[in-house]
Write an enzyme that holds these catalytic residues in place. Structure first.
Site, mmCIF file in Angstrom:
data_model
loop_
_atom_site.group_PDB
_atom_site.id
_atom_site.type_symbol
_atom_site.label_atom_id
_atom_site.label_comp_id
_atom_site.label_asym_id
_atom_site.label_seq_id
_atom_site.Cartn_x
_atom_site.Cartn_y
_atom_site.Cartn_z
ATOM 1 N N ASP A 1 0.804 -1.213 0.000
ATOM 2 C CA ASP A 1 0.000 0.000 0.000
ATOM 3 C C ASP A 1 0.841 1.268 0.000
ATOM 4 O O ASP A 1 1.668 1.481 0.891
ATOM 5 C CB ASP A 1 -0.913 -0.021 1.227
ATOM 6 C CG ASP A 1 -1.957 1.078 1.207
ATOM 7 O OD1 ASP A 1 -2.229 1.607 0.112
ATOM 8 O OD2 ASP A 1 -2.487 1.402 2.277
ATOM 9 N N GLU B 1 -0.941 4.075 -0.065
ATOM 10 C CA GLU B 1 -2.030 5.013 0.176
ATOM 11 C C GLU B 1 -2.451 5.059 1.637
ATOM 12 O O GLU B 1 -1.722 5.560 2.482
ATOM 13 C CB GLU B 1 -3.204 4.636 -0.743
ATOM 14 C CG GLU B 1 -4.257 5.697 -0.902
ATOM 15 C CD GLU B 1 -5.624 5.206 -0.481
ATOM 16 O OE1 GLU B 1 -6.578 5.980 -0.632
ATOM 17 O OE2 GLU B 1 -5.753 4.071 -0.001
ATOM 18 N N ARG C 1 -0.901 -0.709 -4.302
ATOM 19 C CA ARG C 1 -2.025 0.233 -4.276
ATOM 20 C C ARG C 1 -1.489 1.652 -4.439
ATOM 21 O O ARG C 1 -0.764 2.153 -3.584
ATOM 22 C CB ARG C 1 -2.831 0.115 -2.981
ATOM 23 C CG ARG C 1 -4.028 1.072 -2.973
ATOM 24 C CD ARG C 1 -5.123 0.688 -2.007
ATOM 25 N NE ARG C 1 -4.780 0.848 -0.608
ATOM 26 C CZ ARG C 1 -5.670 0.815 0.392
ATOM 27 N NH1 ARG C 1 -6.958 0.620 0.136
ATOM 28 N NH2 ARG C 1 -5.284 0.944 1.638
ATOM 29 N N GLU D 1 -15.486 1.791 -2.902
ATOM 30 C CA GLU D 1 -15.545 2.383 -1.562
ATOM 31 C C GLU D 1 -16.074 3.818 -1.549
ATOM 32 O O GLU D 1 -16.082 4.457 -0.497
ATOM 33 C CB GLU D 1 -14.153 2.353 -0.921
ATOM 34 C CG GLU D 1 -13.095 3.093 -1.736
ATOM 35 C CD GLU D 1 -11.685 2.890 -1.224
ATOM 36 O OE1 GLU D 1 -11.521 2.414 -0.087
ATOM 37 O OE2 GLU D 1 -10.735 3.219 -1.956
ATOM 38 N N ASP E 1 -14.354 3.470 4.267
ATOM 39 C CA ASP E 1 -14.368 4.640 3.388
ATOM 40 C C ASP E 1 -15.758 4.879 2.813
ATOM 41 O O ASP E 1 -16.183 6.027 2.647
ATOM 42 C CB ASP E 1 -13.350 4.468 2.259
ATOM 43 C CG ASP E 1 -12.024 5.160 2.557
ATOM 44 O OD1 ASP E 1 -12.051 6.332 2.973
ATOM 45 O OD2 ASP E 1 -10.974 4.525 2.398
ATOM 46 N N ASP F 1 -6.623 3.086 10.095
ATOM 47 C CA ASP F 1 -5.982 3.821 9.021
ATOM 48 C C ASP F 1 -6.850 5.031 8.700
ATOM 49 O O ASP F 1 -7.764 5.366 9.446
ATOM 50 C CB ASP F 1 -5.698 2.945 7.803
ATOM 51 C CG ASP F 1 -6.970 2.437 7.106
ATOM 52 O OD1 ASP F 1 -8.078 2.902 7.458
ATOM 53 O OD2 ASP F 1 -6.858 1.598 6.211
#
Length: 734
Positions: free
Chosen positions: A278, A280, A346, A438, A466, A641
């Site tokens: 990830d 992000e 990602r 999302e 999200d 997160d």
């Protein structure tokens, strides 16, 4: 193009742009060599790529704002009872809702079996943390015995408590659990694996000698796939069930094996088939130096060179990527299986910009454009064989693109990847796309989104966190929301989870791509996970997120218990067109029917939200930790997160907007909860307390901004404020 000369600290001119010298040197010295690309050609193409796509990127963000403004105005003009039909018509009229295509058939080719035909757990980890990245990549195989012994799946009370040293009674409970699974997944023609005295490879089959003196074998002989060592006394036997491998390990000199009747020391399960590295939500990369560190770790994974010094139990060792696993088939032919999870990367979404490159006006360029180029360039090393390992045996690059709003943005990403393929001299559609379902504009238009990139899509995944944050922000003006915990029972979330699987199957993802489910957020509560998370494969999803390699091994059991391909086939046979009622449910905001909560209830809700905000933000802003196990208000460790932060901050902002709570009360609870968060982190030597210096605490002020400026944040995202405060903190302590 000649090498640039530095004109200001940290930057070098490149055409009309300024490029981070650190990035330029990293790409030229470490990434381009061996890629088949020349820097004199590559950099002008990158600058042209930015020039071509940056304006469109900004236009898409502007469209988001315009749509949100019109939705806000509609809700203000229609207070009170929510009229679903009128709302749906309005969203069609403004282009937020599009008419779905009649028929979509996925056309993606070159997909590895881990995504196309297999079902199993998936890990998502911050690639900025080398240790976590390596752990996730190596989580393809996991010890069942270790996973059971170290978690609450096995009762931890009284005589079965783990203790400070090995507890033989607990060990026996673990072994018994493992043998029961073998009986369920790989049954014998008679008898039980618990009664086995020895295992042998005999006449190309498995021969099991039982304690009663009889011999038995597998009911399904095809489950035997291979072995290691001597056929008469193998070191390991490889079985397969529902496409997943199970390795029985033998060693009668091992502390466990020597006390085991059959000499079995462990049962190893094929666990995390895939992982997402990830760039992000789970990282805190706010400047050029941070981003180069991210890219450097991704390069290490793609070239097989990433390593990290790890201290465990007083022993220092080097962690690196696992080798492949080698076996001999029952017919005597050698073969290998990957020792690592298949890796996605990602990228960031379309929203943020990066100071890696500045344009002619000194503006940062869209970060998503840079991620597309540089993560793909790095992944090319896997395709051309510059690693002792292979990530994709089908010659594909797998990129998850998060936070896209609707089919137009998916179409933009599709064109973006085509342009990157041209720069990198890759065949069309080498870069595969994972769509994070999302954001509400994506989930209500999912079929059109898949159609917009139907030759690339390999993954769709729900993201409840999200999606909830976006739901609150999109419907901010509609009225006050129900308490955060009640959102999980709202109409839209049930429709959302069902729709994601049904639309995916309707678009041809069965046996061609992943349909995923979200994260189990409590890594210390594995017994609860084993009860709850089996619903993910039962729903037809062929992957779901887990918070650790241990959780991956345990969750793999669910994919042995549930054959996802059969579930999907049954669903396909009963699929109908998405009903109007389903769409109406997807668009139903979780509005509170009444708001006469007591002060005690309001404070409890605020404290829960605020504790999550402060506990996460203090690590993000002042320690650069983008994802960690944060204790909640009751001390339960939750994987946090930016998605969880988005919900909590938007929820309080919504209640403030509609007068459910006052500014004074929110600030009072922030100050009070800061003391609790300080106490929860008192064992961290790098932690900077907040409560005794609220005005001076960067983290505390960032947390306040997230709430009190929440309504004005684009789509309710937390990144703009977090990045600004993290940069300010780094500058102030420099």
């Amino acid at each position: 193009m000649t090498s640039p000369t530095t004109t200001q600290t940290g930057y070098s001119p490149l055409g009309s742009y300024q490029i981070s010298t650190e990035l330029y040197e990293f790409v030229n010295n470490d990434v381009l060599p061996g890629s088949g690309l020349d820097k004199e050609v590559f950099w002008p193409q990158v600058l042209q790529f930015i020039s071509d796509f940056a304006p469109e990127n900004r236009a898409l963000l502007s469209e988001r704002e315009q749509l949100q403004s019109r939705i806000d105005d509609w809700h203000k003009a229609h207070p009170g009872a929510f009229d679903s039909s009128a709302y749906k018509k309005f969203l069609h009229d403004i282009g937020y809702l599009v008419s779905p295509p009649d028929q979509v058939e996925l056309a993606t080719v070159g997909v590895d079996p881990e995504l196309a035909t297999l079902a199993g757990p998936q890990l998502v980890v911050p690639v900025m943390n080398a240790r976590y990245a390596l752990n996730a990549a190596n989580a393809r195989w996991g010890s069942l015995y270790d996973a059971l012994y170290g978690t609450d799946v096995i009762d931890q009370s009284d005589e079965l408590a783990p203790g400070s040293s090995y507890n033989p009674q607990r060990g026996q409970a673990v072994i018994a659990y493992g043998r029961e699974l073998l009986d369920e997944f790989c049954p014998l023609t008679h008898g039980s694996h618990a009664e086995a005295e020895s295992y042998q490879i005999h006449h190309q089959g498995l021969l099991v000698h039982l304690i009663d003196g009889s011999n038995t074998t597998l009911i399904n002989a095809e489950q035997l796939k291979g072995y290691q060592g001597d056929a008469e006394k193998p070191k390991a036997i490889l079985l397969q069930h529902n496409g997943l491998h199970i390795e029985l390990q033998f060693d009668d000199s091992h502390p466990i094996g020597r006390d085991d009747r059959a000499g079995m020391k462990d049962i190893v399960l094929e666990s995390a088939l895939t992982s997402i590295m990830d760039c992000e939500d789970s990282i805190a990369a706010v400047d050029a130096s941070d981003k180069v560190a991210v890219y450097r770790n991704w390069l290490g994974l793609m070239k097989g060179t990433l390593s990290e010094q790890v201290s465990k139990g007083g022993t220092l060792f080097t962690r690196k990527l696992n080798d492949n696993r080698h076996y001999v088939s029952p017919k005597g032919q050698g073969f290998s299986l990957s020792g690592r999870a298949l890796m996605f990367v990602r990228n960031v979404g379309h929203l943020m910009s990066s100071d890696l490159i500045l344009d002619a006006q000194g503006n940062e360029v869209p970060e998503g454009l840079l991620d597309a180029v540089f993560t793909s360039l790095i992944a090319k090393h896997d395709l051309v064989g510059n690693s002792p390992f292979r990530n994709s045996h089908q010659g594909s690059i797998y990129i998850v693109k998060p936070k896209m709003h609707g089919p137009e943005e998916v179409r933009f990403s599709n064109r973006l990847f085509s342009a990157v393929e041209a720069i990198l001299a890759l065949p069309d559609n080498t870069i595969k796309l994972g769509i994070m379902d999302e954001e509400r504009r994506t989930s209500v238009n999912l079929k059109a989104c898949i159609d917009a990139a139907k030759q690339r899509v390999v993954f769709i995944n729900t993201g409840f966190l999200d999606r909830t944050g976006d739901e609150i922000h999109t419907s901010m003006q509609a009225g006050p929301m129900v308490p955060k915990g009640d959102i999980k029972n709202s109409t839209w979330i049930k429709a959302y989870e069902l729709s994601n699987v049904e639309v995916g199957l309707d678009c041809g993802l069965h046996s061609r791509a992943q349909i995923g489910k979200g994260m189990w957020a409590m890594p210390d509560r594995m017994a609860e996970m084993m009860t709850a998370k089996v619903t993910h494969p039962q729903s037809g999803a062929n992957t779901a997120w887990v918070p650790s390699p241990t959780a991956a091994t345990l969750h793999a059991i669910h994919y042995h218990k549930v054959k996802v391909s059969s579930i999907q086939k049954a669903m396909l046979a009963n699929l109908g067109e998405q009903s109007s009622a389903r769409l109406s449910d997807l668009l139903q905001p979780p509005l509170a029917a009444q708001t006469d909560w007591s002060e005690q209830q309001l404070i409890a809700e605020l404290d829960n939200n605020i504790q999550g905000i402060l506990g996460y933000v203090v690590r993000w802003v002042e320690q650069g930790v983008g994802c960690s196990k944060v204790p909640d208000i009751n001390g339960v460790g939750l994987m946090e997160d930016r998605a969880t932060l988005r919900i909590s901050s938007q929820h309080i902002a919504n209640w403030l907007l509609h007068g459910v709570v006052s500014v004074q009360l929110v600030k009072q609870r922030f100050a009070e909860i800061a003391k609790l968060v300080d106490q929860q982190n008192q064992g961290d030597p790098s932690y900077r307390s907040m409560a005794d210096k609220l005005e001076q605490s960067h983290a505390y002020q960032a947390a306040l901004d997230l709430v009190f400026k929440g309504c004005e944040q684009p789509s309710g995202y937390t990144e703009p404020l977090l990045h600004a405060w993290r940069r300010r903190y780094k500058q102030d302590i420099a």
